[in-house]
Design a protein around this motif. Structure first.
Motif, PDB file in Angstrom:
ATOM      1  N   ALA A   1     -35.010 -27.134 -25.089  1.00 30.97           N
ATOM      2  CA  ALA A   1     -34.188 -26.158 -25.666  1.00 30.97           C
ATOM      3  C   ALA A   1     -33.428 -25.337 -24.892  1.00 30.97           C
ATOM      4  O   ALA A   1     -32.098 -25.128 -25.077  1.00 30.97           O
ATOM      5  CB  ALA A   1     -35.145 -25.310 -26.575  1.00 30.97           C
ATOM      6  N   VAL A   2     -33.917 -25.156 -23.671  1.00 29.96           N
ATOM      7  CA  VAL A   2     -33.023 -24.259 -22.664  1.00 29.96           C
ATOM      8  C   VAL A   2     -31.741 -25.262 -22.251  1.00 29.96           C
ATOM      9  O   VAL A   2     -30.579 -24.514 -22.261  1.00 29.96           O
ATOM     10  CB  VAL A   2     -33.853 -23.963 -21.339  1.00 29.96           C
ATOM     11  CG1 VAL A   2     -32.877 -23.451 -20.245  1.00 29.96           C
ATOM     12  CG2 VAL A   2     -34.862 -22.856 -21.533  1.00 29.96           C
ATOM     13  N   VAL A   3     -31.939 -26.431 -22.043  1.00 27.08           N
ATOM     14  CA  VAL A   3     -30.609 -27.264 -21.661  1.00 27.08           C
ATOM     15  C   VAL A   3     -30.069 -27.499 -22.823  1.00 27.08           C
ATOM     16  O   VAL A   3     -28.507 -27.283 -22.719  1.00 27.08           O
ATOM     17  CB  VAL A   3     -31.201 -28.803 -21.407  1.00 27.08           C
ATOM     18  CG1 VAL A   3     -30.250 -29.631 -20.893  1.00 27.08           C
ATOM     19  CG2 VAL A   3     -32.035 -28.604 -19.942  1.00 27.08           C
TER      20      VAL A   3
ATOM     21  N   SER B   1     -23.552 -19.864 -19.601  1.00 28.62           N
ATOM     22  CA  SER B   1     -24.252 -21.011 -20.372  1.00 28.62           C
ATOM     23  C   SER B   1     -25.622 -20.899 -20.015  1.00 28.62           C
ATOM     24  O   SER B   1     -26.584 -21.325 -20.795  1.00 28.62           O
ATOM     25  CB  SER B   1     -23.464 -21.939 -20.411  1.00 28.62           C
ATOM     26  OG  SER B   1     -22.187 -22.052 -20.938  1.00 28.62           O
ATOM     27  N   ALA B   2     -25.763 -20.806 -18.683  1.00 29.75           N
ATOM     28  CA  ALA B   2     -27.254 -21.103 -18.200  1.00 29.75           C
ATOM     29  C   ALA B   2     -28.078 -19.756 -18.649  1.00 29.75           C
ATOM     30  O   ALA B   2     -29.238 -20.108 -19.025  1.00 29.75           O
ATOM     31  CB  ALA B   2     -27.393 -21.099 -16.541  1.00 29.75           C
ATOM     32  N   LEU B   3     -27.789 -18.644 -18.619  1.00 30.21           N
ATOM     33  CA  LEU B   3     -28.235 -17.688 -19.101  1.00 30.21           C
ATOM     34  C   LEU B   3     -28.449 -17.677 -20.676  1.00 30.21           C
ATOM     35  O   LEU B   3     -29.638 -17.193 -21.064  1.00 30.21           O
ATOM     36  CB  LEU B   3     -27.498 -16.222 -18.712  1.00 30.21           C
ATOM     37  CG  LEU B   3     -27.537 -15.885 -17.150  1.00 30.21           C
ATOM     38  CD1 LEU B   3     -26.523 -14.784 -17.141  1.00 30.21           C
ATOM     39  CD2 LEU B   3     -28.810 -15.540 -16.835  1.00 30.21           C
ATOM     40  N   PHE B   4     -27.642 -18.253 -21.058  1.00 34.62           N
ATOM     41  CA  PHE B   4     -27.978 -18.483 -22.730  1.00 34.62           C
ATOM     42  C   PHE B   4     -28.953 -19.406 -22.974  1.00 34.62           C
ATOM     43  O   PHE B   4     -29.665 -19.188 -23.967  1.00 34.62           O
ATOM     44  CB  PHE B   4     -26.339 -19.037 -23.059  1.00 34.62           C
ATOM     45  CG  PHE B   4     -26.460 -19.133 -24.947  1.00 34.62           C
ATOM     46  CD1 PHE B   4     -26.632 -18.154 -25.673  1.00 34.62           C
ATOM     47  CD2 PHE B   4     -26.228 -20.360 -25.194  1.00 34.62           C
ATOM     48  CE1 PHE B   4     -26.706 -18.228 -27.107  1.00 34.62           C
ATOM     49  CE2 PHE B   4     -26.155 -20.548 -26.673  1.00 34.62           C
ATOM     50  CZ  PHE B   4     -26.343 -19.468 -27.572  1.00 34.62           C
ATOM     51  N   GLY B   5     -28.934 -20.393 -22.105  1.00 31.73           N
ATOM     52  CA  GLY B   5     -30.270 -21.197 -22.348  1.00 31.73           C
ATOM     53  C   GLY B   5     -31.398 -20.720 -22.086  1.00 31.73           C
ATOM     54  O   GLY B   5     -32.580 -20.784 -22.925  1.00 31.73           O
ATOM     55  N   LEU B   6     -31.484 -19.746 -21.199  1.00 31.08           N
ATOM     56  CA  LEU B   6     -32.935 -19.072 -20.752  1.00 31.08           C
ATOM     57  C   LEU B   6     -33.087 -18.015 -21.757  1.00 31.08           C
ATOM     58  O   LEU B   6     -34.175 -17.805 -22.132  1.00 31.08           O
ATOM     59  CB  LEU B   6     -32.814 -18.343 -19.216  1.00 31.08           C
ATOM     60  CG  LEU B   6     -32.458 -19.322 -17.936  1.00 31.08           C
ATOM     61  CD1 LEU B   6     -32.269 -18.322 -16.909  1.00 31.08           C
ATOM     62  CD2 LEU B   6     -33.596 -20.016 -17.979  1.00 31.08           C
ATOM     63  N   TRP B   7     -32.128 -17.474 -22.649  1.00 32.90           N
ATOM     64  CA  TRP B   7     -32.130 -16.691 -23.736  1.00 32.90           C
ATOM     65  C   TRP B   7     -33.100 -17.328 -24.741  1.00 32.90           C
ATOM     66  O   TRP B   7     -33.828 -16.589 -25.443  1.00 32.90           O
ATOM     67  CB  TRP B   7     -31.095 -16.222 -24.049  1.00 32.90           C
ATOM     68  CG  TRP B   7     -30.795 -15.451 -25.354  1.00 32.90           C
ATOM     69  CD1 TRP B   7     -30.413 -15.991 -26.341  1.00 32.90           C
ATOM     70  CD2 TRP B   7     -30.862 -14.097 -25.450  1.00 32.90           C
ATOM     71  NE1 TRP B   7     -30.459 -15.034 -27.649  1.00 32.90           N
ATOM     72  CE2 TRP B   7     -30.437 -13.815 -26.960  1.00 32.90           C
ATOM     73  CE3 TRP B   7     -31.136 -12.908 -24.779  1.00 32.90           C
ATOM     74  CZ2 TRP B   7     -30.651 -12.563 -27.605  1.00 32.90           C
ATOM     75  CZ3 TRP B   7     -31.188 -11.572 -25.272  1.00 32.90           C
ATOM     76  CH2 TRP B   7     -31.069 -11.562 -26.727  1.00 32.90           C
ATOM     77  N   HIS B   8     -33.147 -18.498 -24.716  1.00 33.93           N
ATOM     78  CA  HIS B   8     -33.820 -19.128 -25.644  1.00 33.93           C
ATOM     79  C   HIS B   8     -35.268 -19.643 -25.530  1.00 33.93           C
ATOM     80  O   HIS B   8     -36.003 -20.236 -26.308  1.00 33.93           O
ATOM     81  CB  HIS B   8     -32.963 -20.471 -26.264  1.00 33.93           C
ATOM     82  CG  HIS B   8     -31.885 -20.201 -27.065  1.00 33.93           C
ATOM     83  ND1 HIS B   8     -30.664 -19.830 -26.353  1.00 33.93           N
ATOM     84  CD2 HIS B   8     -31.318 -20.059 -28.510  1.00 33.93           C
ATOM     85  CE1 HIS B   8     -29.651 -19.546 -27.455  1.00 33.93           C
ATOM     86  NE2 HIS B   8     -30.384 -19.736 -28.711  1.00 33.93           N
ATOM     87  N   ILE B   9     -35.710 -19.091 -24.313  1.00 33.67           N
ATOM     88  CA  ILE B   9     -37.260 -19.553 -24.067  1.00 33.67           C
ATOM     89  C   ILE B   9     -37.867 -19.015 -25.210  1.00 33.67           C
ATOM     90  O   ILE B   9     -38.728 -19.973 -25.562  1.00 33.67           O
ATOM     91  CB  ILE B   9     -37.350 -19.009 -22.529  1.00 33.67           C
ATOM     92  CG1 ILE B   9     -36.749 -19.576 -21.507  1.00 33.67           C
ATOM     93  CG2 ILE B   9     -39.037 -19.061 -22.354  1.00 33.67           C
ATOM     94  CD1 ILE B   9     -36.949 -19.267 -20.156  1.00 33.67           C
ATOM     95  N   LEU B  10     -38.137 -17.740 -25.520  1.00 39.74           N
ATOM     96  CA  LEU B  10     -39.106 -17.420 -26.399  1.00 39.74           C
ATOM     97  C   LEU B  10     -38.710 -17.775 -27.736  1.00 39.74           C
ATOM     98  O   LEU B  10     -39.794 -18.303 -28.310  1.00 39.74           O
ATOM     99  CB  LEU B  10     -39.010 -15.770 -26.324  1.00 39.74           C
ATOM    100  CG  LEU B  10     -39.538 -15.145 -25.177  1.00 39.74           C
ATOM    101  CD1 LEU B  10     -39.509 -13.452 -25.298  1.00 39.74           C
ATOM    102  CD2 LEU B  10     -40.952 -15.492 -24.692  1.00 39.74           C
TER     103      LEU B  10
END
Length: 235
Positions: A190-192, A154-163
């Protein structure tokens, strides 16, 4: 066992690198028509990585034995999402959520392309196979709920949304809430939020015993949001 552990560690690193490449290509370089193709290729590569790591279909949430159960759980989620969107559309003050400059769709044909091709193949399929299937399995998820793999994926999913989050202020509600805040605040929010959503989607996958459950919920959320925004903006 040590060989399996090393191979899965290498597979996890390869999967993360693959996802970084996929999101950079999708958000910075590829034309719009290639977005679904990017998702399909990345999904196939992730499944290849999972296979190389020794993961079976059940471990990545693709066991056909649980397809009916996953579909039922997903259908319940779709009803819940539909009820929330319906309530938001009925309350004028909440409609601001659907005033989104990112939903620039000219004509019904373009709308159908977005909700039937672009989102399902370019976004939902890749994200669910990656973040509710392959990554949790590589992190050690099993049939029982395990917080470590769930939170890690889920943390990686959050980081996936940075761009993608860099365009969030085109949504009127987000702009009203965070318009005066630094861009970093918008990105972090957005990441959280995406990470929290990732936990919820993994719960659907866990209860449904397959990624089909979160796929349906994710489709309802993204495609339903686009349809609602298009309707509000064109009403």
């Amino acid at each position: 066992m040590h060989t399996i552990g090393r191979r899965r560690g290498a597979a996890l690193a390869a999967a993360v690198v693959l996802l970084v490449l996929a999101t950079v290509l999708a958000n910075r370089f590829l034309p719009g028509w290639a977005y679904p193709l990017n998702g399909l290729v990345a999904t196939a590569c992730l499944l290849g990585v999972a296979r190389w790591a020794g993961l079976g279909l059940a471990e990545v949430g693709l066991d056909r034995r649980f397809a009916r159960r996953a579909a039922l759980v997903g259908a319940v989620g779709v009803v819940v999402v539909g009820a929330v969107f319906g309530a938001a559309l009925l309350v004028p003050a909440w409609r601001e959520v659907f005033h989104d400059g990112r939903v620039v769709v000219d004509g019904v044909g373009a709308l159908l392309w977005v909700v039937l091709v672009r989102i399902p193949l370019g976004t939902v399929l890749l994200e669910e196979v990656a973040f509710r299937g392959v990554l949790p399995a590589l992190l050690g998820a099993g049939e029982r709920w395990r917080w470590g793999p769930v939170l890690g994926a889920s943390a990686l999913f959050g980081l996936w949304h940075i761009l993608p989050s860099l365009a969030l202020r085109e949504n009127a509600a987000v702009d009203a809430l965070l318009g005066d805040a630094p861009v970093l605040v918008t990105v972090a929010s957005a990441v959280v939020a995406s990470a929290v959503a990732g936990v919820g989607l993994h719960w659907c996958r866990h209860v449904g015993r397959g990624v089909l459950a979160p796929v349906l919920v994710h489709l309802a959320t993204n495609c339903g949001g686009v349809l609602a925004a298009w309707w509000v903006l064109h009403a």
